[in-house]
Write a protein that holds these residues in place. Sequence first.
Motif, PDB file in Angstrom:
ATOM      1  N   LEU A  84       0.827  -1.210   0.000  1.00 43.09           N
ATOM      2  CA  LEU A  84       0.000   0.000   0.000  1.00 43.09           C
ATOM      3  C   LEU A  84       0.862   1.261   0.000  1.00 43.09           C
ATOM      4  O   LEU A  84       0.467   2.310  -0.495  1.00 43.09           O
ATOM      5  CB  LEU A  84      -0.955  -0.006   1.186  1.00 43.09           C
ATOM      6  CG  LEU A  84      -2.152  -0.938   1.009  1.00 43.09           C
ATOM      7  CD1 LEU A  84      -2.968  -1.029   2.283  1.00 43.09           C
ATOM      8  CD2 LEU A  84      -3.041  -0.481  -0.156  1.00 43.09           C
ATOM      9  N   LEU A 128       1.393   2.537  -3.394  1.00 45.52           N
ATOM     10  CA  LEU A 128       0.283   3.303  -3.952  1.00 45.52           C
ATOM     11  C   LEU A 128       0.397   4.768  -3.540  1.00 45.52           C
ATOM     12  O   LEU A 128       0.195   5.675  -4.348  1.00 45.52           O
ATOM     13  CB  LEU A 128      -1.042   2.701  -3.456  1.00 45.52           C
ATOM     14  CG  LEU A 128      -2.289   3.049  -4.246  1.00 45.52           C
ATOM     15  CD1 LEU A 128      -2.144   2.672  -5.699  1.00 45.52           C
ATOM     16  CD2 LEU A 128      -3.497   2.341  -3.638  1.00 45.52           C
ATOM     17  N   ARG A 139     -10.075   2.887  -8.373  1.00 44.65           N
ATOM     18  CA  ARG A 139      -9.136   2.676  -7.283  1.00 44.65           C
ATOM     19  C   ARG A 139      -9.257   1.262  -6.717  1.00 44.65           C
ATOM     20  O   ARG A 139      -8.263   0.644  -6.324  1.00 44.65           O
ATOM     21  CB  ARG A 139      -9.387   3.706  -6.185  1.00 44.65           C
ATOM     22  CG  ARG A 139      -8.230   3.803  -5.238  1.00 44.65           C
ATOM     23  CD  ARG A 139      -8.483   4.791  -4.107  1.00 44.65           C
ATOM     24  NE  ARG A 139      -7.290   4.843  -3.283  1.00 44.65           N
ATOM     25  CZ  ARG A 139      -6.315   5.712  -3.482  1.00 44.65           C
ATOM     26  NH1 ARG A 139      -6.386   6.599  -4.445  1.00 44.65           N
ATOM     27  NH2 ARG A 139      -5.251   5.684  -2.722  1.00 44.65           N
ATOM     28  N   ASN A 140     -10.482   0.752  -6.691  1.00 42.72           N
ATOM     29  CA  ASN A 140     -10.685  -0.595  -6.142  1.00 42.72           C
ATOM     30  C   ASN A 140      -9.851  -1.635  -6.871  1.00 42.72           C
ATOM     31  O   ASN A 140      -9.382  -2.600  -6.279  1.00 42.72           O
ATOM     32  CB  ASN A 140     -12.170  -0.954  -6.192  1.00 42.72           C
ATOM     33  CG  ASN A 140     -12.698  -0.953  -7.614  1.00 42.72           C
ATOM     34  OD1 ASN A 140     -12.326  -0.082  -8.416  1.00 42.72           O
ATOM     35  ND2 ASN A 140     -13.533  -1.919  -7.951  1.00 42.72           N
ATOM     36  N   TYR A 174      -6.870  -1.168  -8.162  1.00 47.03           N
ATOM     37  CA  TYR A 174      -5.506  -1.071  -7.629  1.00 47.03           C
ATOM     38  C   TYR A 174      -5.429  -1.788  -6.286  1.00 47.03           C
ATOM     39  O   TYR A 174      -4.518  -2.555  -6.020  1.00 47.03           O
ATOM     40  CB  TYR A 174      -5.105   0.396  -7.465  1.00 47.03           C
ATOM     41  CG  TYR A 174      -4.742   1.103  -8.760  1.00 47.03           C
ATOM     42  CD1 TYR A 174      -3.409   1.194  -9.156  1.00 47.03           C
ATOM     43  CD2 TYR A 174      -5.713   1.672  -9.567  1.00 47.03           C
ATOM     44  CE1 TYR A 174      -3.058   1.847 -10.326  1.00 47.03           C
ATOM     45  CE2 TYR A 174      -5.374   2.332 -10.740  1.00 47.03           C
ATOM     46  CZ  TYR A 174      -4.041   2.418 -11.119  1.00 47.03           C
ATOM     47  OH  TYR A 174      -3.699   3.058 -12.281  1.00 47.03           O
ATOM     48  N   GLU A 175      -6.441  -1.523  -5.458  1.00 46.00           N
ATOM     49  CA  GLU A 175      -6.410  -2.127  -4.127  1.00 46.00           C
ATOM     50  C   GLU A 175      -6.544  -3.649  -4.206  1.00 46.00           C
ATOM     51  O   GLU A 175      -5.901  -4.372  -3.448  1.00 46.00           O
ATOM     52  CB  GLU A 175      -7.507  -1.506  -3.261  1.00 46.00           C
ATOM     53  CG  GLU A 175      -7.120  -0.098  -2.821  1.00 46.00           C
ATOM     54  CD  GLU A 175      -8.293   0.739  -2.314  1.00 46.00           C
ATOM     55  OE1 GLU A 175      -8.036   1.876  -1.894  1.00 46.00           O
ATOM     56  OE2 GLU A 175      -9.446   0.256  -2.360  1.00 46.00           O
ATOM     57  N   ASP A 176      -7.368  -4.117  -5.126  1.00 47.47           N
ATOM     58  CA  ASP A 176      -7.485  -5.575  -5.300  1.00 47.47           C
ATOM     59  C   ASP A 176      -6.139  -6.179  -5.667  1.00 47.47           C
ATOM     60  O   ASP A 176      -5.754  -7.235  -5.157  1.00 47.47           O
ATOM     61  CB  ASP A 176      -8.475  -5.896  -6.423  1.00 47.47           C
ATOM     62  CG  ASP A 176      -9.917  -5.813  -5.942  1.00 47.47           C
ATOM     63  OD1 ASP A 176     -10.102  -5.676  -4.716  1.00 47.47           O
ATOM     64  OD2 ASP A 176     -10.825  -5.865  -6.782  1.00 47.47           O
ATOM     65  N   ILE A 179      -3.215  -5.081  -4.960  1.00 51.59           N
ATOM     66  CA  ILE A 179      -2.233  -5.016  -3.883  1.00 51.59           C
ATOM     67  C   ILE A 179      -2.644  -5.882  -2.700  1.00 51.59           C
ATOM     68  O   ILE A 179      -1.872  -6.712  -2.223  1.00 51.59           O
ATOM     69  CB  ILE A 179      -2.039  -3.554  -3.433  1.00 51.59           C
ATOM     70  CG1 ILE A 179      -1.460  -2.733  -4.589  1.00 51.59           C
ATOM     71  CG2 ILE A 179      -1.129  -3.485  -2.219  1.00 51.59           C
ATOM     72  CD1 ILE A 179      -1.474  -1.247  -4.369  1.00 51.59           C
ATOM     73  N   GLU A 180      -3.880  -5.699  -2.250  1.00 53.10           N
ATOM     74  CA  GLU A 180      -4.257  -6.370  -1.009  1.00 53.10           C
ATOM     75  C   GLU A 180      -4.663  -7.827  -1.198  1.00 53.10           C
ATOM     76  O   GLU A 180      -4.412  -8.652  -0.347  1.00 53.10           O
ATOM     77  CB  GLU A 180      -5.387  -5.588  -0.334  1.00 53.10           C
ATOM     78  CG  GLU A 180      -4.888  -4.270   0.240  1.00 53.10           C
ATOM     79  CD  GLU A 180      -6.014  -3.420   0.777  1.00 53.10           C
ATOM     80  OE1 GLU A 180      -6.356  -3.579   1.959  1.00 53.10           O
ATOM     81  OE2 GLU A 180      -6.562  -2.602   0.021  1.00 53.10           O
TER      82      GLU A 180
END
Lengths: 566, 200, 248, 214
Positions: free
Chosen positions: A490, A493, A527-528, A530-532, A534-535
């Motif tokens: 994160l 990001l 953005r979701n 990107y988060e998917d 990464i996380e």
Amino acid sequence: MNRADLQTMAQREQEKQARFQCRLLCCASTPCLSSGGAAVQQALQDAIKESEASAEVAVVSTGCMGPCSRGPVVTVQVQGEDDVYYENVTPETARQIVADHALAGQPVQEKLLPSDLPFFAKQTKVVLSNSGLIDPERLEDYVARGGYLALAYALREMTPEEVCVEISQSGLRGRGGAGYPTGLKWDLVRKAPSDKKYVVANGDEGDPGAYMDRTLMESDPHRVLEGMAIAGYAVGAEQGFIYVRGEYPVAAKRLERAIRAAERRGLLGSRVLDSSFSFRIDIRIGAGAFVCGEETALMASIMGRRGQPVPRPPYPAQSGLWGHPTLINNVETFGNIVPIIEHGAQWYAGIGTEKSKGTKIFALAGKVENTGLIEVPMGITLREIVFDIGGGIPDGREFKAAQTGGPSGGCIPPQFLDTKVDYESLKALGSIMGSGGLIVMDDQSCMPDVAKFFMEFCMDESCGKCVPCRVGTVQMYRILQRITDGSATLQDLENLEDLCTMVRETSLCGLGQSAPNPVLSTLKYFRNEYEDHIERRTCEAGVCEMTEVPVMALVEELPRRIRAAA
Amino acid sequence: MTQSKSENPKKTAGGKKGQGSTQKVRLATVWLGGCSGCHMSFLDLDERLIDLAAAVDLVYSPIADVKTFPEDVDVVLVEGAVANVDHLELAEQLRERSKIVVSFGDCAVTGNVTSLRNKIPVDDLLTKVYHEGPGAVPRGGETDKVVPALIPRVLPLHQVIPVDAFIPGCPPDPERIWTAVSALLAGEPVVLEDRMRKFG
Amino acid sequence: MAVITVTINDELVSGRTGQSLLELVRERGIDLPTLCHLDGLEERGGCRLCMVEVGATNRLAAACVTPAQEGMVIYTHSERLVRYRRMILELLFAERNHVCAVCVMNGRCELQREAYTIGMDHVRYDYLTPDLPMDASHERFVIDHNRCILCTRCVRVCDSVEGAHTWDVMGRGVNCRVITDLHQPWGSSRSCTSCGKCVQVCPTGALHAKGSSVAEMVKHHDFLQWILDGREKKQWATRNGDPVEGGR
Amino acid sequence: MLCVLAHKDWDFLSIAKETLAMQPPRTRTQREVAPAEHPSGDPRFALIDRTLKRFRFQQDALIEVLHTAQEAFGFLEEDLLLYVARQLKLPPSWVYGVATFYHFFSLKPQGEHNCIVCMGTACYVKRAAEIVATLQAAYGIEAGHTTPDGKFSLNTARCLGSCGLAPVLIVDGEVLGRETPEGTLAAVQAAVAGKAAPKVAVSANGVDEEVELP
């Protein structure tokens, strides 16, 4: 040649064309040629020769007609009837068209393009009004459709100042992307004190997925030349340059021929149309550098140097080529000049929205049924472009985003499909009008991967002069690479966003300043994703393979890999 | 990869225990991929070491015989860059068990000399050093747990775990170390003046 | 030359037309970091360290290439500017192999100095660690591409002051490299006069005298003003009246 | 990167020749001067000399001259760059800097056969990257490189401007549209083996062919 000669020439050509009962227009633009256009044209000619119909039927090799994915395209013009389009024409169909349609009046049904197709109906052809209708290699064809009359009119009836006022009143804005008012720019150069001035047409269309300028130069080269000559008259320049992207040999060749033909007839060169105005145009061929689309880099390249931008001010209007005031406009901008002079500023200003006047050419591509070149009035909605003109998304898939502005632009999500397409609206959405590439993406496109694609482009095309762009793009690319290979954190990001703002605000030229746009716009709307990545280390679109692990996971991963290799 | 959490650490060592508390600060020093020069410089604090000894318990250090990194450490100075999986493990452990992690010296801060190998792929490096060099050994040794696997690129500490303060220098001179350590002991953020931030 | 008034950091300052913002700011004794700028050489505007906030819009402009204009309002050290400068320096440190500990210019390097002055104590970005060569083929000098920041001072001094144009930049983007003649070993360059101006103006350890070891290299810039004053004004003295020490 | 295009399919030279023929009278005196021959006697240098003369040895014409040089020689070797530098009275480092700035100019010889994969946005959206990956794996070279035996060069292009046919690629001058990784590999293998590409496609050179009106 003077104005009267011009009219005689037009008349003679019109009469000559009228003698043919049927004209077969065959697209000879790059996309149609790539899908077999030359063979089709040959077949048309052979068939006519065989049926000894050369006196009644003519084959004309024209510029682009628009629906490039359906190429080769052939238009049949029968006197007194509407034009009929054929798609995906093969040499066999070509022979059939000659036999059935041209000679017997029976259209060949299977390859027929319906003429009420929204693809055509929703378009407004202003700049491309000749494109696909004339033979770009024949000056007479252009003159027959009123060519060079605008120049003649301007030279005879208008002062340079009046030309600038006319252009200002039309509301025309630069079609290269930034949308600077064209009339204002012309006036600046006109007022700049200097005994020598230059006019430059920027045809270094570097955005991947955009080919408006190429098409215009290939399909209607004289219109660009005439627009430049009017500009030369308006600003007081006697020399013009067209900088043609090196990837466009056909455009360069057609322009070269057009210049020669125009010079031979006294439409360019010394004493244009028997006036006291002289204007020469030379071609400069680019050598493959996206940054040369930036005006100061473009000038460096015209002067034979490394295409590196220099800080502005001084602006080219003050000090450009060889230190002289220089007017630089996009090829498409010059394509708008003739209709404005021809029909008047008022008429032109009647098209489009309050702040964005006229039409815009888009190269519609990607995951859309009808790809090709379209000209639409400013203010049309994205939905109309993608779903009406474009015919929607193939294979029953979902529309995910429309990318405008190439590597300097952004991705527009479905909730903004009803946005009016003009300079301000697109900017407000975090994208730009750009030069006119419009790529449609469906749910199989992964947004971080799209951002990575554009960042890689900017990284490769950075000239290396200023630090933020030279190194910043590499760092942003590497972060995006980690996001798409599954090893990002994160913190990455956060660093990515910081870098984006810094590079945008501190870079020397437009390339660096706009390089973060694809990242910023996808971060804004997706953005979701990107988060998917990464996380959860997942890529919904199934594009990214996630073959890497975050550095801490190497503790387990590395011994496993070594054992596997041993 | 970069994980530095705060530019100006708000966390302080002395803070929690309060001034005047009799409990000493639990200090650890760690030696990752470095030359131990930073530790040497640390020892060059000379007579200030006596003051330090009065203020801290040295709970883990290459100069103390402690096998595992203890729990509940207040401040840890980490020398050296992260070069192999053992370093990764230790870095994770020390981050979990310490309040304040300090990158101590250029190798921890920048990768420095340790990272000079980064331009050579790990496999080539091992081949060159161990399999082609004098006294060549057969391949495969690196899979053994005894020799920790080299990570593809040597990383500065903050690109692996969040780091709270940085003491650059190769090695950081005793003045820098003392400025930083005394700030940490006083429960204040580490603020080095310009010259004390100089790399090299 | 007309007198103009500019507001710098909320203070009214008078200057002359034709001055750059950088000149004006420095005249006021405000320290604005620069790397590609060097008094006496043509401006480049490439390092972007001297960016300042201009006007109400807070648009950023590189002070070295922005002419001062009447009524301008600028800020030189806003939080944003300092943050960006630090990021730019971090990018430079990450770009090539700047290992200060083993550099001939350690302690006198301009890059190193700007970094600690701005407060940079670590680099948040990936070290790119490119595999770059060193060229020691010249009799007296060495070029170490690992330390080059592409400020092109060497290119400019060689072109405009020495007049040899031995140096130029090849490639583009992060692959740019300074080269001598046809990208050949420096020692084999036929245009190089071995004058050493490039070495003197280089802000880092990229260009240095052969034989210098870690932290040993000392560079002098004064010669530049000496030559230019002599050439243009026929004045053969530096500002404090002494001949230059390192000028040669 | 695109240098292959430049010397295989693109007709800068003929443009140059035609323009030469069309020069206005004022440069005629210069054309009448016998071209100074390159000491090697290589006739290709005469082509460069013609471009030099067309631009009256102006230093600003460097890029035009390099285009001609690459067209004539296939790539820009050092000797050639030095010749251009001397003729235009430019420093060698300047010429080298310009030649390496632009993707078009290649300082290395290209392979006998080549494949240019378009990596424009439309092609990217239609997965051109998979085609590149397939070819890279098959020939063990990165894009932009030539196999050690000099048989095959793999290149990528920014945008070939045929977005309607995406993904697009050019194998030895043949434009192939709407390609798949498998189809491309087969076409390339056939080309390298010296056979015609299995897919019938119209030659890209077709674009340079004149089609005269009846």
